[in-house]
Scaffold this motif. Sequence first.
Motif, short mmCIF file in Angstrom:
data_model
loop_
_atom_site.label_atom_id
_atom_site.label_comp_id
_atom_site.label_asym_id
_atom_site.label_seq_id
_atom_site.Cartn_x
_atom_site.Cartn_y
_atom_site.Cartn_z
N HIS A 125 0.81 -1.22 0.00
CA HIS A 125 0.00 0.00 0.00
C HIS A 125 0.85 1.27 0.00
CE1 HIS A 125 0.07 1.77 4.12
NE2 HIS A 125 0.41 0.56 4.49
N HIS A 126 2.07 1.24 0.53
CA HIS A 126 2.91 2.44 0.47
C HIS A 126 3.63 2.57 -0.87
CE1 HIS A 126 5.56 -0.80 1.73
NE2 HIS A 126 6.63 -0.06 1.49
N ARG A 127 3.50 1.56 -1.72
CA ARG A 127 4.13 1.59 -3.04
C ARG A 127 3.13 1.93 -4.14
NH1 ARG A 127 7.11 -2.82 -0.37
NH2 ARG A 127 9.35 -2.35 -0.52
N VAL A 128 1.87 2.04 -3.80
CA VAL A 128 0.83 2.43 -4.76
C VAL A 128 0.50 3.90 -4.51
CG1 VAL A 128 -1.53 2.02 -5.54
CG2 VAL A 128 -0.08 0.08 -4.88
N LEU A 129 0.88 4.75 -5.44
CA LEU A 129 0.69 6.19 -5.29
C LEU A 129 -0.55 6.63 -6.06
CD1 LEU A 129 4.40 7.33 -5.79
CD2 LEU A 129 3.25 6.56 -3.70
N THR A 130 -1.50 7.20 -5.34
CA THR A 130 -2.76 7.61 -5.97
C THR A 130 -2.67 9.05 -6.46
OG1 THR A 130 -3.60 8.22 -3.78
CG2 THR A 130 -4.14 6.03 -4.59
N ASN A 131 -3.61 9.44 -7.33
CA ASN A 131 -3.63 10.78 -7.90
C ASN A 131 -4.83 11.57 -7.39
OD1 ASN A 131 -5.83 9.78 -9.35
ND2 ASN A 131 -4.60 9.35 -11.17
N PHE A 132 -5.08 12.72 -8.00
CA PHE A 132 -6.15 13.60 -7.51
C PHE A 132 -7.53 13.01 -7.76
CE2 PHE A 132 -5.47 14.76 -11.91
CZ PHE A 132 -6.74 15.03 -12.40
N HIS A 133 -7.67 12.12 -8.75
CA HIS A 133 -8.97 11.46 -8.96
C HIS A 133 -9.33 10.62 -7.73
CE1 HIS A 133 -9.39 12.71 -13.10
NE2 HIS A 133 -8.20 12.20 -13.42
N ALA A 134 -8.34 9.93 -7.19
CA ALA A 134 -8.58 9.13 -5.99
C ALA A 134 -8.91 10.02 -4.80
CB ALA A 134 -7.36 8.27 -5.69
N ASP A 135 -8.19 11.13 -4.68
CA ASP A 135 -8.47 12.05 -3.58
C ASP A 135 -9.90 12.59 -3.67
OD1 ASP A 135 -5.89 11.67 -2.74
OD2 ASP A 135 -5.11 13.47 -3.72
N ALA A 136 -10.34 12.90 -4.88
CA ALA A 136 -11.68 13.44 -5.06
C ALA A 136 -12.76 12.44 -4.67
CB ALA A 136 -11.88 13.88 -6.51
N ASP A 137 -12.50 11.16 -4.88
CA ASP A 137 -13.48 10.13 -4.54
C ASP A 137 -13.18 9.46 -3.20
OD1 ASP A 137 -15.11 10.50 -6.65
OD2 ASP A 137 -14.69 8.61 -7.66
N ASN A 138 -12.26 10.03 -2.43
CA ASN A 138 -11.96 9.51 -1.09
C ASN A 138 -11.50 8.05 -1.15
OD1 ASN A 138 -11.68 9.78 1.69
ND2 ASN A 138 -13.75 9.03 2.10
N VAL A 139 -10.66 7.75 -2.13
CA VAL A 139 -10.10 6.41 -2.28
C VAL A 139 -8.61 6.48 -1.98
CG1 VAL A 139 -9.62 4.54 -3.92
CG2 VAL A 139 -11.81 5.73 -3.99
N ASN A 140 -8.12 5.58 -1.16
CA ASN A 140 -6.69 5.57 -0.85
C ASN A 140 -6.05 4.27 -1.35
OD1 ASN A 140 -7.13 3.52 1.16
ND2 ASN A 140 -7.73 5.12 2.61
#
Length: 372
Positions: free
Chosen positions: A306-321
């Motif tokens: 999970h610390h090696r999977v970097l999410t983007n702003f789309h994930a932040d907008a949908d509250n997905v980590n």
Amino acid sequence: MDLDLDKPALTGEDYRTLKELGEAHRAIRAELSKRIIGQDEVVEQVLTAFFAGGHVLLLGVPGLGKTLLIRSLAEILGLRFNRIQFTPDLMPSDITGSDVLASEGSERSFKFLGGPIFTNFILADEINRTPPKTQAAMLEAMEENCVTVAGHSYPLPRPFFVMATQNPIEQEGTYLLPAAALDRFLFTVVVDYPTQADELAMLFHTTSKFELPVARLLDEERVRRMLEVVRRINMRDQTLKYAVDLVRATRPSESRDLMVKDMVECGGSPRATQALILGAKARAALEGRDEATPRDVRSIAMPALHHRVLTNFHADADNVNSRDIVRKLVKEVPRPAGDEPHVEKVVRDGLGRKFMRWLFGEPQQAAGTAAS
């Protein structure tokens, strides 16, 4: 492709060491329970990372027993322990040591004086509070098992284990670890608050008694022998391929998952696959088994990935980590033939609508409703 990994690689002596490790694992857990109340999964993940030969980053607020855990573990294993409190004014030489001017009779020369990093167990407390230059000195030691001072390299003791901590709440005055630095940690473990029952038991032990002693169960030589055996644990081709498929599914350029393609900036590198393999082998060895299975891979997928999977702003907008993404991939990546079924419980609260559509499909249109 035949990697010829199905054949046993363990000798008779290895099997004796493996049996000893399984018995030691149960004894270590029993000794730790004298001081560490609850946090069973955290303890298991730390032990797995240690015997896999990696390092751990713990994420949790202060006061959850992180220092006590690693200090107690060092005592039980018969290894040396140092704590380094990372602060904004900490210099690399404060960790690695430096050359000092020494006098021998009428002659003077520079002599290397090793720093606190020359030990078996290091607690790097609040590692994100020190500047990147000092972080880099620590990370070099973690990766190379040596430190370089004035052009000379000095090997570190074996085993060498770093447990770093970060406070996820306070971010003022901190230096966030870059992705390349996070990748140096085999596992990232989230330490949560204890349950009510565990907290009551912890309060009883810590406010009415002195700290209970723990028994020394191992020593450096026996620990080194166990670490070598973990590397030789068997793993079938299909299990190895399953680990590779799981990591490749985290990469937007290779994954078939729409959520990964849209919400992940960067997935796991081959080092992530190495973490899965070594973690799975260590988990099997701690249970006294000579072969790592797909279930072992799944059991450590979250702290390894999970610390090696970097999410983007789309994930932040949908509250997905990243934890949501890893959890979904563990459920959906095809498993090897004959692998036991495993039912995942999906927590739906707090997830964005887009994520819910990807996870559970488009909602059925109500009967009688006209299509727009």
